[in-house]
Design a protein around this motif. Structure first.
Motif, PDB file in Angstrom:
ATOM      1  N   SER A 128       5.375   7.711  18.395  1.00  0.00           N
ATOM      2  CA  SER A 128       4.602   6.934  17.400  1.00  0.00           C
ATOM      3  C   SER A 128       4.937   7.303  15.969  1.00  0.00           C
ATOM      4  O   SER A 128       4.100   7.193  15.073  1.00  0.00           O
ATOM      5  CB  SER A 128       3.091   7.084  17.635  1.00  0.00           C
ATOM      6  OG  SER A 128       2.758   6.415  18.829  1.00  0.00           O
ATOM      7  N   LEU A 129       6.167   7.744  15.744  1.00  0.00           N
ATOM      8  CA  LEU A 129       6.630   8.062  14.388  1.00  0.00           C
ATOM      9  C   LEU A 129       7.838   7.220  13.997  1.00  0.00           C
ATOM     10  O   LEU A 129       8.443   7.448  12.960  1.00  0.00           O
ATOM     11  CB  LEU A 129       6.999   9.553  14.298  1.00  0.00           C
ATOM     12  CG  LEU A 129       5.845  10.531  14.481  1.00  0.00           C
ATOM     13  CD1 LEU A 129       6.380  11.958  14.605  1.00  0.00           C
ATOM     14  CD2 LEU A 129       4.866  10.436  13.303  1.00  0.00           C
ATOM     15  N   GLY A 130       8.211   6.294  14.865  1.00  0.00           N
ATOM     16  CA  GLY A 130       9.345   5.436  14.546  1.00  0.00           C
ATOM     17  C   GLY A 130      10.653   5.846  15.203  1.00  0.00           C
ATOM     18  O   GLY A 130      11.675   5.188  15.004  1.00  0.00           O
ATOM     19  N   GLY A 164      11.445   5.811  18.467  1.00  0.00           N
ATOM     20  CA  GLY A 164      11.825   4.808  19.460  1.00  0.00           C
ATOM     21  C   GLY A 164      12.425   3.573  18.801  1.00  0.00           C
ATOM     22  O   GLY A 164      13.428   3.026  19.267  1.00  0.00           O
ATOM     23  N   VAL A 180      10.784  -3.200  31.641  1.00  0.00           N
ATOM     24  CA  VAL A 180       9.651  -2.320  31.404  1.00  0.00           C
ATOM     25  C   VAL A 180       8.691  -2.449  32.578  1.00  0.00           C
ATOM     26  O   VAL A 180       8.479  -3.543  33.106  1.00  0.00           O
ATOM     27  CB  VAL A 180       8.996  -2.632  30.030  1.00  0.00           C
ATOM     28  CG1 VAL A 180       8.426  -4.022  29.956  1.00  0.00           C
ATOM     29  CG2 VAL A 180       7.946  -1.601  29.666  1.00  0.00           C
ATOM     30  N   ASN A 206       3.225   0.239  31.709  1.00  0.00           N
ATOM     31  CA  ASN A 206       3.660   0.832  30.443  1.00  0.00           C
ATOM     32  C   ASN A 206       3.440  -0.146  29.285  1.00  0.00           C
ATOM     33  O   ASN A 206       4.385  -0.553  28.598  1.00  0.00           O
ATOM     34  CB  ASN A 206       5.139   1.235  30.547  1.00  0.00           C
ATOM     35  CG  ASN A 206       5.536   2.272  29.523  1.00  0.00           C
ATOM     36  OD1 ASN A 206       4.753   2.578  28.608  1.00  0.00           O
ATOM     37  ND2 ASN A 206       6.720   2.814  29.647  1.00  0.00           N
ATOM     38  N   GLY A 255       2.238   0.204  26.375  1.00  0.00           N
ATOM     39  CA  GLY A 255       2.603   0.722  25.048  1.00  0.00           C
ATOM     40  C   GLY A 255       4.060   0.429  24.727  1.00  0.00           C
ATOM     41  O   GLY A 255       4.393  -0.049  23.638  1.00  0.00           O
ATOM     42  N   ALA A 256       4.934   0.705  25.705  1.00  0.00           N
ATOM     43  CA  ALA A 256       6.354   0.431  25.501  1.00  0.00           C
ATOM     44  C   ALA A 256       6.581  -1.073  25.368  1.00  0.00           C
ATOM     45  O   ALA A 256       7.338  -1.524  24.496  1.00  0.00           O
ATOM     46  CB  ALA A 256       7.166   1.000  26.666  1.00  0.00           C
ATOM     47  N   LEU A 265       5.756  -2.244  21.930  1.00  0.00           N
ATOM     48  CA  LEU A 265       6.801  -1.854  20.971  1.00  0.00           C
ATOM     49  C   LEU A 265       7.968  -2.836  21.032  1.00  0.00           C
ATOM     50  O   LEU A 265       8.446  -3.330  20.008  1.00  0.00           O
ATOM     51  CB  LEU A 265       7.278  -0.432  21.292  1.00  0.00           C
ATOM     52  CG  LEU A 265       8.579   0.004  20.619  1.00  0.00           C
ATOM     53  CD1 LEU A 265       8.396   0.102  19.105  1.00  0.00           C
ATOM     54  CD2 LEU A 265       9.050   1.344  21.174  1.00  0.00           C
ATOM     55  N   ARG A 297       7.138  -6.101  19.488  1.00  0.00           N
ATOM     56  CA  ARG A 297       7.160  -5.980  18.019  1.00  0.00           C
ATOM     57  C   ARG A 297       8.598  -6.017  17.492  1.00  0.00           C
ATOM     58  O   ARG A 297       8.872  -6.529  16.412  1.00  0.00           O
ATOM     59  CB  ARG A 297       6.477  -4.669  17.610  1.00  0.00           C
ATOM     60  CG  ARG A 297       6.382  -4.452  16.115  1.00  0.00           C
ATOM     61  CD  ARG A 297       5.501  -3.261  15.787  1.00  0.00           C
ATOM     62  NE  ARG A 297       5.954  -1.995  16.337  1.00  0.00           N
ATOM     63  CZ  ARG A 297       6.912  -1.232  15.823  1.00  0.00           C
ATOM     64  NH1 ARG A 297       7.524  -1.610  14.710  1.00  0.00           N
ATOM     65  NH2 ARG A 297       7.251  -0.098  16.380  1.00  0.00           N
TER      66      ARG A 297
HETATM   67  C1  COA Z   1       8.238   4.034  24.693  1.00  0.00           C
HETATM   68  C2  COA Z   1       8.768   5.088  23.710  1.00  0.00           C
HETATM   69  C3  COA Z   1      10.276   5.256  23.930  1.00  0.00           C
HETATM   70  C4  COA Z   1       8.502   4.604  22.285  1.00  0.00           C
HETATM   71  O1  COA Z   1       8.973   5.573  21.374  1.00  0.00           O
HETATM   72  P1  COA Z   1       8.191   5.889  19.987  1.00  0.00           P
HETATM   73  O2  COA Z   1       9.028   6.823  19.247  1.00  0.00           O
HETATM   74  O3  COA Z   1       6.818   6.289  20.295  1.00  0.00           O
HETATM   75  O4  COA Z   1       8.212   4.437  19.321  1.00  0.00           O
HETATM   76  P2  COA Z   1       7.858   4.088  17.797  1.00  0.00           P
HETATM   77  O5  COA Z   1       7.241   5.259  17.149  1.00  0.00           O
HETATM   78  O6  COA Z   1       9.039   3.487  17.189  1.00  0.00           O
HETATM   79  O7  COA Z   1       6.791   2.963  17.991  1.00  0.00           O
HETATM   80  C5  COA Z   1       5.612   3.240  18.740  1.00  0.00           C
HETATM   81  C6  COA Z   1       4.387   2.930  17.913  1.00  0.00           C
HETATM   82  O8  COA Z   1       4.309   3.787  16.788  1.00  0.00           O
HETATM   83  C7  COA Z   1       4.056   3.000  15.614  1.00  0.00           C
HETATM   84  N1  COA Z   1       4.896   3.531  14.522  1.00  0.00           N
HETATM   85  C8  COA Z   1       6.201   3.293  14.332  1.00  0.00           C
HETATM   86  N2  COA Z   1       6.626   3.921  13.214  1.00  0.00           N
HETATM   87  C9  COA Z   1       5.562   4.585  12.710  1.00  0.00           C
HETATM   88  C10 COA Z   1       5.360   5.418  11.579  1.00  0.00           C
HETATM   89  N3  COA Z   1       6.366   5.699  10.705  1.00  0.00           N
HETATM   90  N4  COA Z   1       4.138   5.946  11.392  1.00  0.00           N
HETATM   91  C11 COA Z   1       3.134   5.689  12.245  1.00  0.00           C
HETATM   92  N5  COA Z   1       3.261   4.886  13.321  1.00  0.00           N
HETATM   93  C12 COA Z   1       4.452   4.334  13.552  1.00  0.00           C
HETATM   94  C13 COA Z   1       4.496   1.639  15.919  1.00  0.00           C
HETATM   95  O9  COA Z   1       3.636   0.712  15.273  1.00  0.00           O
HETATM   96  C14 COA Z   1       4.384   1.552  17.396  1.00  0.00           C
HETATM   97  O10 COA Z   1       3.173   0.979  17.750  1.00  0.00           O
HETATM   98  P3  COA Z   1       3.158  -0.222  18.825  1.00  0.00           P
HETATM   99  O11 COA Z   1       3.898   0.285  20.037  1.00  0.00           O
HETATM  100  O12 COA Z   1       1.718  -0.440  19.068  1.00  0.00           O
HETATM  101  O13 COA Z   1       3.849  -1.365  18.177  1.00  0.00           O
HETATM  102  C15 COA Z   1       8.027   6.451  23.898  1.00  0.00           C
HETATM  103  O14 COA Z   1       6.644   6.240  23.793  1.00  0.00           O
HETATM  104  C16 COA Z   1       8.331   7.163  25.213  1.00  0.00           C
HETATM  105  O15 COA Z   1       9.295   7.915  25.318  1.00  0.00           O
HETATM  106  N6  COA Z   1       7.479   6.955  26.227  1.00  0.00           N
HETATM  107  C17 COA Z   1       7.661   7.605  27.517  1.00  0.00           C
HETATM  108  C18 COA Z   1       8.877   7.073  28.253  1.00  0.00           C
HETATM  109  C19 COA Z   1       8.880   5.562  28.295  1.00  0.00           C
HETATM  110  O16 COA Z   1       7.867   4.934  28.558  1.00  0.00           O
HETATM  111  N7  COA Z   1      10.071   4.976  28.039  1.00  0.00           N
HETATM  112  C20 COA Z   1      10.242   3.528  27.991  1.00  0.00           C
HETATM  113  C21 COA Z   1      10.584   2.973  29.305  1.00  0.00           C
HETATM  114  S1  COA Z   1      10.798   1.205  29.221  1.00  0.00           S
END
Ligand code: COA
Length: 157
Positions: free
Chosen positions: A85-87, A89, A112, A116, A118-119, A122, A125
């Motif tokens: 959740s820091l960008g 992904g 997906v 999941n 949440g993924a 993302l 989006r």
């Molecule tokens: C799914 C996954 C890869 C996403 O990675 P992430 O680094 O959390 O993704 P991001 O931070 O880019 O985006 C996630 C959320 O954070 C928010 N975000 C992005 N940048 C941000 C920032 N600078 N500050 C605060 N929040 C932010 C986004 O709004 C996003 O919210 P949303 O999903 O509701 O739209 C990660 O959660 C993960 O590893 N999960 C476990 C494994 C998994 O599920 N893999 C995917 C299989 S399909």
């Protein structure tokens, strides 16, 4: 809120990175990462990690170029729990999309799991839209195979 900028670099995975990626899954997953690295040598896949400025590996993702001549397939996307959740992904997905375009792909797709959301949010989006469903399976650490139905999402580049 105070912010603390951290430099992140997306780069190719090297064999010596494997110990630093243990957070991303169990032994079956790490074997799959090692096999994917082998396939990257053949040019079939692109395997990247995200490295923080302190050397910690905080993200992992792959692009499979062998499945379809038009669409690149993103898979193995994972961000270290403490860095979600820091960008990171978003950065990973965009870097792999760029790699797909550089390899002549005009779209990218990924699947997906239903549990999941949440993924899935993302990816939506980031412009991905549902194009179908498919059965998938992968090996588990206990030697069994997990089978599930996933949603296939695609984005035109
Ligand atoms: C799914 C996954 C890869 C996403 O990675 P992430 O680094 O959390 O993704 P991001 O931070 O880019 O985006 C996630 C959320 O954070 C928010 N975000 C992005 N940048 C941000 C920032 N600078 N500050 C605060 N929040 C932010 C986004 O709004 C996003 O919210 P949303 O999903 O509701 O739209 C990660 O959660 C993960 O590893 N999960 C476990 C494994 C998994 O599920 N893999 C995917 C299989 S399909």
């Amino acid at each position: 809120m105070e912010t603390l900028p951290v430099a992140l670099a997306v780069r190719d995975v090297e064999p010596e990175d494997l110990p630093g990626l243990q957070w991303s899954g169990g032994s079956a997953h790490l074997r799959a990462v090692a096999e994917s690295w082998q396939r990257s040598l053949e040019g079939e896949v692109v395997l990247v990690c995200v490295e923080a400025s302190n050397g910690q590996l905080v993200g992992l993702g792959g692009l499979d170029l062998s499945k379809d001549p038009v669409a690149g397939e993103l898979w193995m996307l994972a961000v270290h729990e403490a860095w979600q959740s820091l960008g990171v992904g978003t950065r990973l997905v965009r870097a792999l999309e760029q790699a797909a375009a550089q390899h002549g792909r005009t779209s990218v797709q990924l699947s997906v799991e239903d549990d999941n959301p949440g993924a899935a949010a993302l990816y939506e989006r980031l412009g991905y839209r549902e194009v179908g469903r498919r059965r998938e399976s992968w090996p588990l650490d206990d030697g069994t195979t997990f089978t599930t139905t996933t949603t296939l999402l695609r984005r035109e580049l």
